[in-house]
Design an enzyme around this catalytic site. Structure first.
Site, mmCIF file in Angstrom:
data_model
loop_
_atom_site.group_PDB
_atom_site.id
_atom_site.type_symbol
_atom_site.label_atom_id
_atom_site.label_comp_id
_atom_site.label_asym_id
_atom_site.label_seq_id
_atom_site.Cartn_x
_atom_site.Cartn_y
_atom_site.Cartn_z
ATOM 1 N N THR A 162 13.354 6.088 6.534
ATOM 2 C CA THR A 162 12.921 4.629 7.140
ATOM 3 C C THR A 162 12.895 3.700 6.369
ATOM 4 O OG1 THR A 162 12.022 6.154 9.360
ATOM 5 C CG2 THR A 162 11.554 3.221 9.041
ATOM 6 N N GLY A 193 10.225 3.904 14.897
ATOM 7 C CA GLY A 193 9.915 4.369 13.594
ATOM 8 C C GLY A 193 8.320 3.499 12.740
ATOM 9 N N LYS A 208 -5.884 4.594 4.269
ATOM 10 C CA LYS A 208 -5.926 2.534 3.983
ATOM 11 C C LYS A 208 -7.307 2.093 3.786
ATOM 12 C CE LYS A 208 -1.689 2.192 6.219
ATOM 13 N NZ LYS A 208 -1.231 2.345 8.456
ATOM 14 N N LYS A 228 0.424 5.955 1.067
ATOM 15 C CA LYS A 228 -1.109 5.830 1.120
ATOM 16 C C LYS A 228 -2.114 7.416 0.180
ATOM 17 C CE LYS A 228 0.448 5.866 5.302
ATOM 18 N NZ LYS A 228 1.746 4.752 6.351
ATOM 19 N N GLY A 253 1.126 -2.545 5.379
ATOM 20 C CA GLY A 253 2.554 -2.667 6.148
ATOM 21 C C GLY A 253 2.899 -3.591 5.483
ATOM 22 N N GLU A 299 3.974 7.883 11.212
ATOM 23 C CA GLU A 299 4.038 9.100 10.559
ATOM 24 C C GLU A 299 5.264 10.287 11.146
ATOM 25 O OE1 GLU A 299 2.444 8.709 7.212
ATOM 26 O OE2 GLU A 299 2.597 6.876 8.572
ATOM 27 N N GLU A 341 1.267 -2.689 -2.161
ATOM 28 C CA GLU A 341 1.441 -3.641 -1.084
ATOM 29 C C GLU A 341 1.581 -2.843 0.068
ATOM 30 O OE1 GLU A 341 -0.479 -6.953 -0.953
ATOM 31 O OE2 GLU A 341 -1.157 -6.005 0.405
HETATM 32 N N1 HSE Z 1 2.070 5.380 10.601
HETATM 33 C C1 HSE Z 1 1.563 4.058 10.321
HETATM 34 C C2 HSE Z 1 1.393 2.861 11.090
HETATM 35 C C3 HSE Z 1 2.721 3.427 9.252
HETATM 36 O O1 HSE Z 1 1.800 3.314 12.639
HETATM 37 O O2 HSE Z 1 0.319 1.654 11.131
HETATM 38 C C4 HSE Z 1 2.311 2.160 8.507
HETATM 39 O O3 HSE Z 1 1.172 3.211 7.548
#
Ligand code: HSE
Length: 407
Positions: A13, A184, A203, A102, A131, A187, A126
């Protein structure tokens, strides 16, 4: 015009999003930078023989490492194997690397940053936290003159999307998760990193490492996901002017005393994080000089995340100094983290209406339905809250505790 040659590792993705952003924004990027950014190699083990860029695909990392014309590599493989080995090889081959990974940054950040410094190249990440939110560049850039003693944030788009959709659109957990996967956000193929809080834990561990300058192991983040949050809990929270969100927090002025956690928590509707819906993320940084700074935006998704990685790529090709921010290995110390007294939002269920009525007489219940009740405790220690839960459970009811996160 100068052409910057780029390789992408992992064409899922986010990786395919990088190619799309570079294509869609080609003219904008040329006019801003005076350079053309061109994807020349793509590493992916899957079959892309029918893809329009099929000639650029390779299954062999050596094709990237041995191509001296490639100056920047974007890593979007995910996980640590083989991403760590590939990233280290690229750095040692003198290439800048950007990453959205991450797990890689949270677990291997110390080694990667050190290797990048030794090789005189840059490593930017970043997109690994929140995101599209400019969090890392804010903490290490314009906010660096501040001490930040408190971070509260929504750092996982998937779980926020799920909770919002259960609460507002009344759809089931499974249905909401499926939608998040289709969009998308999650994970994939295993979304448990989102649902069980590990993604948000990685994170917040990265942010804590940046704040304190020492590697914050993910194992030090007290982590609980959203599997236990029911639509009834969300309804009871709503009845009491609030909502439940998966909140990642980091409290404390120094590494030793930092309390880092991810847990579903109750927040009042007036809290800034309460209005953050769907895939959006928001992080509140309590800065001692600048006051509370809120950073808000899309926390996941193909183009939002890929655009941030392209931003990192451009940043690296415009820098001449790569002496970069580092964090040190984990500081081993006696855990001296003080537990704080907190308010709790408590929900109680039973099919036995009489039991609920009886319990309601004992606690000052703020919200009651036929088979459920919810109330707030005063500020108490976690151990006292657990004792209260156990006591209520002796009546054979289901009890859940949510920390109340206040601004
Ligand atoms: N799976 C993560 C989320 C993707 O839903 O925030 C972005 O890091």
């Amino acid at each position: 015009m100068e052409t910057v040659k780029i390789a992408i590792m992992g064409f899922g993705t986010i990786g395919s999003g990088i190619a799309e952003v570079l294509e869609k924004q080609r003219n904008v990027i040329i006019s801003r930078t005076g350079r053309v950014y061109e994807v020349t190699k793509i590493l992916d083990i899957r079959d892309f023989s029918l893809h329009p860029m099929k000639d650029r695909f390779t299954k062999n990392i050596e094709d990237i490492l041995n191509d001296d014309s490639i100056s920047v590599v974007a890593e979007s493989i995910g996980g640590t194997k083989p991403a760590f080995e590939f990233v280290m090889s690229c750095i040692k081959a003198g290439k800048h690397v950007v990453s959205s990974n991450k797990e890689l940054v949270a677990t291997k950040g110390v080694e990667i940053l050190k290797a990048a410094q030794e090789a005189g190249v840059g490593f930017l990440f970043e997109a690994s936290v929140g995101g599209t939110l400019p969090l890392i560049s804010s903490i290490t850039g314009i906010l660096q003159a501040n001490s930040i003693s408190k971070i509260d944030g929504i750092l996982n788009g998937t779980t926020n999307y799920i909770l919002t959709n259960i609460e507002k659109k009344k759809i089931s957990f499974e249905h909401a998760l499926e939608r998040a996967q289709d969009l998308g956000y999650a994970e994939t193929p295993d979304p448990s990193a989102d649902i069980d809080g590990h993604d948000a834990a990685r994170k917040i561990a990265i942010l804590a490492s940046l704040l304190y300058g020492y590697h914050m192991p993910v194992s030090r983040v007290a982590t609980e996901g959203i599997r236990g949050v029911s639509s009834f809990d969300l309804e009871l929270a709503q009845n009491l002017n609030g909502t439940i969100k998966l909140i990642a927090s980091c409290y404390g002025d120094n590494y030793g005393q930092a309390r880092v956690s991810v847990r579903p928590a109750y927040i009042f509707k007036t809290h800034r994080l309460a209005s953050v819906d769907d895939v959006n993320n928001m992080v509140l940084l309590d800065c001692n000089m600048s006051g509370i700074v809120s950073v808000y935006g899309r926390g996941a998704g193909k183009l939002p995340t890929a655009a941030v990685m392209v931003g990192d790529i451009i940043e690296l090709t415009q820098r001449s100094d790569f002496s970069q921010l580092l964090w040190d290995s984990e500081l081993v110390l006696d855990a001296d983290r003080q537990e704080q007294p907190l308010r709790y939002f408590v929900t109680v269920y039973s099919d036995n209406k009489k039991l609920i009525t009886k319990l309601v007489e004992q606690v000052d219940a703020g919200s009651i339905t036929d088979n459920s009740a919810a109330f707030f405790t005063s500020r108490i220690m976690r151990s006292e809250a657990e004792k209260l839960k156990k006591k209520l459970e002796t009546y054979n009811v289901t009890v859940k505790l949510y920390e109340v996160v206040e601004e």
